[in-house]
Structures are given as C-alpha cells and as structure tokens.
Design a protein around this motif. Structure first.
Motif, PDB file in Angstrom:
ATOM      1  N   GLU A   1       0.839  -1.205   0.000  1.00 37.74           N
ATOM      2  CA  GLU A   1       0.000   0.000   0.000  1.00 37.74           C
ATOM      3  C   GLU A   1       0.874   1.255   0.000  1.00 37.74           C
ATOM      4  O   GLU A   1       0.607   2.209  -0.739  1.00 37.74           O
ATOM      5  CB  GLU A   1      -0.912   0.008   1.235  1.00 37.74           C
ATOM      6  CG  GLU A   1      -2.195  -0.764   1.058  1.00 37.74           C
ATOM      7  CD  GLU A   1      -3.088  -0.686   2.301  1.00 37.74           C
ATOM      8  OE1 GLU A   1      -3.041   0.341   3.003  1.00 37.74           O
ATOM      9  OE2 GLU A   1      -3.822  -1.649   2.559  1.00 37.74           O
ATOM     10  N   ASP A   2       1.916   1.246   0.829  1.00 42.19           N
ATOM     11  CA  ASP A   2       2.826   2.399   0.924  1.00 42.19           C
ATOM     12  C   ASP A   2       3.538   2.663  -0.398  1.00 42.19           C
ATOM     13  O   ASP A   2       3.913   3.804  -0.702  1.00 42.19           O
ATOM     14  CB  ASP A   2       3.858   2.179   2.033  1.00 42.19           C
ATOM     15  CG  ASP A   2       3.235   2.234   3.429  1.00 42.19           C
ATOM     16  OD1 ASP A   2       2.083   2.702   3.538  1.00 42.19           O
ATOM     17  OD2 ASP A   2       3.896   1.789   4.390  1.00 42.19           O
ATOM     18  N   LEU A   3       3.731   1.600  -1.180  1.00 39.85           N
ATOM     19  CA  LEU A   3       4.399   1.733  -2.481  1.00 39.85           C
ATOM     20  C   LEU A   3       3.403   2.073  -3.599  1.00 39.85           C
ATOM     21  O   LEU A   3       3.774   2.143  -4.775  1.00 39.85           O
ATOM     22  CB  LEU A   3       5.127   0.421  -2.841  1.00 39.85           C
ATOM     23  CG  LEU A   3       6.351   0.069  -1.990  1.00 39.85           C
ATOM     24  CD1 LEU A   3       6.807  -1.354  -2.292  1.00 39.85           C
ATOM     25  CD2 LEU A   3       7.491   1.058  -2.246  1.00 39.85           C
ATOM     26  N   ASP A   4       2.127   2.266  -3.200  1.00 39.70           N
ATOM     27  CA  ASP A   4       1.053   2.578  -4.165  1.00 39.70           C
ATOM     28  C   ASP A   4       0.898   1.488  -5.222  1.00 39.70           C
ATOM     29  O   ASP A   4       0.609   1.771  -6.392  1.00 39.70           O
ATOM     30  CB  ASP A   4       1.298   3.931  -4.856  1.00 39.70           C
ATOM     31  CG  ASP A   4       1.076   5.094  -3.910  1.00 39.70           C
ATOM     32  OD1 ASP A   4       0.208   4.969  -3.026  1.00 39.70           O
ATOM     33  OD2 ASP A   4       1.787   6.118  -4.045  1.00 39.70           O
ATOM     34  N   ILE A   5       1.102   0.254  -4.816  1.00 39.87           N
ATOM     35  CA  ILE A   5       0.914  -0.876  -5.737  1.00 39.87           C
ATOM     36  C   ILE A   5      -0.501  -1.404  -5.554  1.00 39.87           C
ATOM     37  O   ILE A   5      -0.924  -1.721  -4.437  1.00 39.87           O
ATOM     38  CB  ILE A   5       1.949  -1.989  -5.467  1.00 39.87           C
ATOM     39  CG1 ILE A   5       3.337  -1.503  -5.899  1.00 39.87           C
ATOM     40  CG2 ILE A   5       1.585  -3.277  -6.208  1.00 39.87           C
ATOM     41  CD1 ILE A   5       4.468  -2.443  -5.559  1.00 39.87           C
ATOM     42  N   GLU A   6      -1.225  -1.474  -6.659  1.00 41.42           N
ATOM     43  CA  GLU A   6      -2.612  -1.945  -6.613  1.00 41.42           C
ATOM     44  C   GLU A   6      -2.630  -3.472  -6.711  1.00 41.42           C
ATOM     45  O   GLU A   6      -2.410  -4.053  -7.770  1.00 41.42           O
ATOM     46  CB  GLU A   6      -3.418  -1.339  -7.768  1.00 41.42           C
ATOM     47  CG  GLU A   6      -4.893  -1.668  -7.675  1.00 41.42           C
ATOM     48  CD  GLU A   6      -5.689  -1.104  -8.845  1.00 41.42           C
ATOM     49  OE1 GLU A   6      -6.775  -1.654  -9.114  1.00 41.42           O
ATOM     50  OE2 GLU A   6      -5.214  -0.154  -9.499  1.00 41.42           O
ATOM     51  N   VAL A   7      -2.870  -4.107  -5.583  1.00 42.73           N
ATOM     52  CA  VAL A   7      -2.895  -5.566  -5.529  1.00 42.73           C
ATOM     53  C   VAL A   7      -4.203  -6.075  -6.125  1.00 42.73           C
ATOM     54  O   VAL A   7      -5.282  -5.591  -5.776  1.00 42.73           O
ATOM     55  CB  VAL A   7      -2.738  -6.058  -4.070  1.00 42.73           C
ATOM     56  CG1 VAL A   7      -2.889  -7.574  -3.989  1.00 42.73           C
ATOM     57  CG2 VAL A   7      -1.388  -5.627  -3.513  1.00 42.73           C
ATOM     58  N   LYS A   8      -4.090  -7.035  -7.048  1.00 37.79           N
ATOM     59  CA  LYS A   8      -5.279  -7.612  -7.675  1.00 37.79           C
ATOM     60  C   LYS A   8      -5.906  -8.676  -6.783  1.00 37.79           C
ATOM     61  O   LYS A   8      -7.115  -8.723  -6.608  1.00 37.79           O
ATOM     62  CB  LYS A   8      -4.914  -8.254  -9.033  1.00 37.79           C
ATOM     63  CG  LYS A   8      -4.529  -7.257 -10.104  1.00 37.79           C
ATOM     64  CD  LYS A   8      -5.745  -6.486 -10.582  1.00 37.79           C
ATOM     65  CE  LYS A   8      -5.380  -5.498 -11.702  1.00 37.79           C
ATOM     66  NZ  LYS A   8      -6.518  -4.640 -12.044  1.00 37.79           N
ATOM     67  N   LYS A   9      -5.068  -9.551  -6.256  1.00 35.02           N
ATOM     68  CA  LYS A   9      -5.548 -10.605  -5.359  1.00 35.02           C
ATOM     69  C   LYS A   9      -4.547 -10.778  -4.220  1.00 35.02           C
ATOM     70  O   LYS A   9      -3.345 -10.648  -4.413  1.00 35.02           O
ATOM     71  CB  LYS A   9      -5.676 -11.941  -6.100  1.00 35.02           C
ATOM     72  CG  LYS A   9      -6.799 -12.000  -7.115  1.00 35.02           C
ATOM     73  CD  LYS A   9      -6.879 -13.396  -7.707  1.00 35.02           C
ATOM     74  CE  LYS A   9      -7.890 -13.429  -8.849  1.00 35.02           C
ATOM     75  NZ  LYS A   9      -7.930 -14.763  -9.485  1.00 35.02           N
ATOM     76  N   ALA A  10      -5.084 -11.080  -3.043  1.00 37.17           N
ATOM     77  CA  ALA A  10      -4.225 -11.340  -1.892  1.00 37.17           C
ATOM     78  C   ALA A  10      -4.911 -12.375  -1.026  1.00 37.17           C
ATOM     79  O   ALA A  10      -6.114 -12.263  -0.762  1.00 37.17           O
ATOM     80  CB  ALA A  10      -3.994 -10.060  -1.100  1.00 37.17           C
ATOM     81  N   ASN A  11      -4.190 -13.399  -0.631  1.00 32.03           N
ATOM     82  CA  ASN A  11      -4.793 -14.401   0.240  1.00 32.03           C
ATOM     83  C   ASN A  11      -3.736 -15.234   0.932  1.00 32.03           C
ATOM     84  O   ASN A  11      -2.546 -15.098   0.667  1.00 32.03           O
ATOM     85  CB  ASN A  11      -5.775 -15.307  -0.530  1.00 32.03           C
ATOM     86  CG  ASN A  11      -5.180 -15.844  -1.805  1.00 32.03           C
ATOM     87  OD1 ASN A  11      -3.981 -16.077  -1.896  1.00 32.03           O
ATOM     88  ND2 ASN A  11      -6.013 -16.039  -2.810  1.00 32.03           N
ATOM     89  N   LEU A  12      -4.214 -16.058   1.842  1.00 32.67           N
ATOM     90  CA  LEU A  12      -3.338 -17.005   2.527  1.00 32.67           C
ATOM     91  C   LEU A  12      -3.462 -18.329   1.795  1.00 32.67           C
ATOM     92  O   LEU A  12      -4.563 -18.848   1.633  1.00 32.67           O
ATOM     93  CB  LEU A  12      -3.756 -17.159   3.992  1.00 32.67           C
ATOM     94  CG  LEU A  12      -3.592 -15.914   4.863  1.00 32.67           C
ATOM     95  CD1 LEU A  12      -4.182 -16.157   6.245  1.00 32.67           C
ATOM     96  CD2 LEU A  12      -2.129 -15.512   4.982  1.00 32.67           C
TER      97      LEU A  12
END
Length: 236
Positions: A186-197
């Motif tokens: 988030e701090d790097l302004d990267i838009e994550v498409k998917k995130a999970n465990l």
C-alpha cells in the motif's frame, strides 16, 4: 512436463471460470471477515482483502455491499470455518478449507467426493506439516517497475519469494507477515489484484496427464460445493 503444466493451467482456469459458484464463495468470505473484524474495511485488513479479491473477479459493487451488511444478521453467527484433509486418486494430498452453517452436511458432502474417487479422509493435522502457509499477493507489472528494486523494498514486509509471469508479479511471504506485506505494498502505491493465505506443498509431486485427469474430476466436485472456500494439493 510441459503438457502436464498446460493441462493443469487449463483445468484450473476452467474450474475458476464458474462465476455462479465463485461469487457466493467471495460473498461468504466478505461476510465472515466483516463479522470477525468489523464492517469498516479501513479498520479491518481481512475485510479489505476479501473486497479486493471480489473486485478482481468483477463482482458487482451491490453484491459486495450486501455481503458486508449480511454480517450484522443473526444467521452469520452460525457460519464456522473448518478444514478437512484427505488423499485422492493416485495418492494426491488434498487440503480443503470450508465456511459452513452446517458442519454435518459439509463433512458428509466432502467425504463423499473423496470416497467416490477412491480416496479417503485422513485425521486433521496429518497433512499440516506437508504444506507451508504463505501470504500470496498478485499484481500487474507496470511500466518502469524494476523487479530487483521492488524485491529490496518488499523485504521489509517479509518477502520470501517474487516471480513474474505473463505481465503479473507474484510475491510470497510467511502467512504471519500478511498484514505487514499488505502495508508495504500500500505504501508503495501498488494496486494488488488478489491477496490471500495459501497452503503450498513443500514436497510437490509430478502426476501424468491421465492421473491428473482423474484427480481433476475429484477436485471439480469438491470446489463446486457451496461450502468449500479453497482447495490445495501437492500437485507439482
């Protein structure tokens, strides 16, 4: 090996291309996250991630909002998160994560998928050590993005591995670092498409095309179940 990889990828795409099945699972994940950590995504990282994943699958905004509101309902307290472990055709190891309001129904259904494929349940905890729990993040490689520089930046978030494939970047960290990695991205302004465990096999096994076809038939049945949220295997 190449054909087997193509087959697996095609089969996986086919399985996840069932929007009628995917949306209810995403909605359930949103509702459970809102119930467990509050209905404000800004204050609830688990909910923020669930919404993010829903948007990545083009889930309509109304569906997302309704799923959050459902967390205030009484029936949501009945939903439990449970896991099952088993062996399928040709000894494939399978780890199943579910969210259900009726564990009796769910265990009977999931057990039947294994049994009909000639497989069986194993006691919970038997396969735990055979899978590493990882925080996994997927995002697009943008113009000017330097992978080596990015890797250095993400080490602070606990990055263990980073790879690029067809214009997408995949970053992995230990599951305990999920929140930290999310914050760094988030701090790097990267838009994550998917995130999970994820649960990733630490000893993946190669199967032949014929074996994979049989295994995939069982996995399709399991993943089609409304109570099943995720399925992990030791397929290489």
């Amino acid at each position: 090996m190449g054909r087997a990889f193509e087959y697996r990828r095609a089969a996986k795409e086919k399985r996840w291309d069932k929007m009628s099945k995917v949306f209810p699972k995403l909605a359930k994940a949103i509702t459970v996250a809102a119930r467990d950590g509050g209905m404000d995504p800004e204050m609830n990282p688990k909910l923020r991630t669930a919404i993010q994943n829903a948007k990545a699958e083009n889930m309509p905004k109304d569906n997302i909002e309704n799923a959050i509101k459902r967390a205030a309902g009484k029936d949501i307290d009945e939903i439990s998160e449970v896991t099952y472990e088993g062996k399928g055709p040709h000894g494939v190891l399978v780890f199943v994560e579910c969210a259900t309001d009726n564990t009796t129904r769910t265990v009977a259904n999931v057990k039947s998928y294994f049994n009909k494929a000639g497989g069986s349940f194993v006691p919970n905890g038997s396969l735990e050590f055979m899978f590493d729990r990882k925080a996994a993040f997927e995002f697009e490689k943008t113009e000017g993005m330097d992978i080596e520089e990015l890797e250095l930046s993400l080490i602070d978030g606990g990055l263990e591995e980073i790879e690029e494939n067809e214009g997408m970047i995949y970053a992995y960290a230990d599951y305990t670092q999920f929140g930290e990695m999310s914050k760094v991205l988030e701090d790097l302004d990267i838009e994550v498409k998917k995130a999970n465990l994820k649960r990733i096999s630490n000893n993946p096994v190669e199967f032949s095309d014929e074996q994979l076809e049989e295994i995939e038939k069982m996995l399709d049945k399991i993943e089609d179940d409304d109570d099943v949220q995720a399925v992990y295997t030791n397929i290489a």
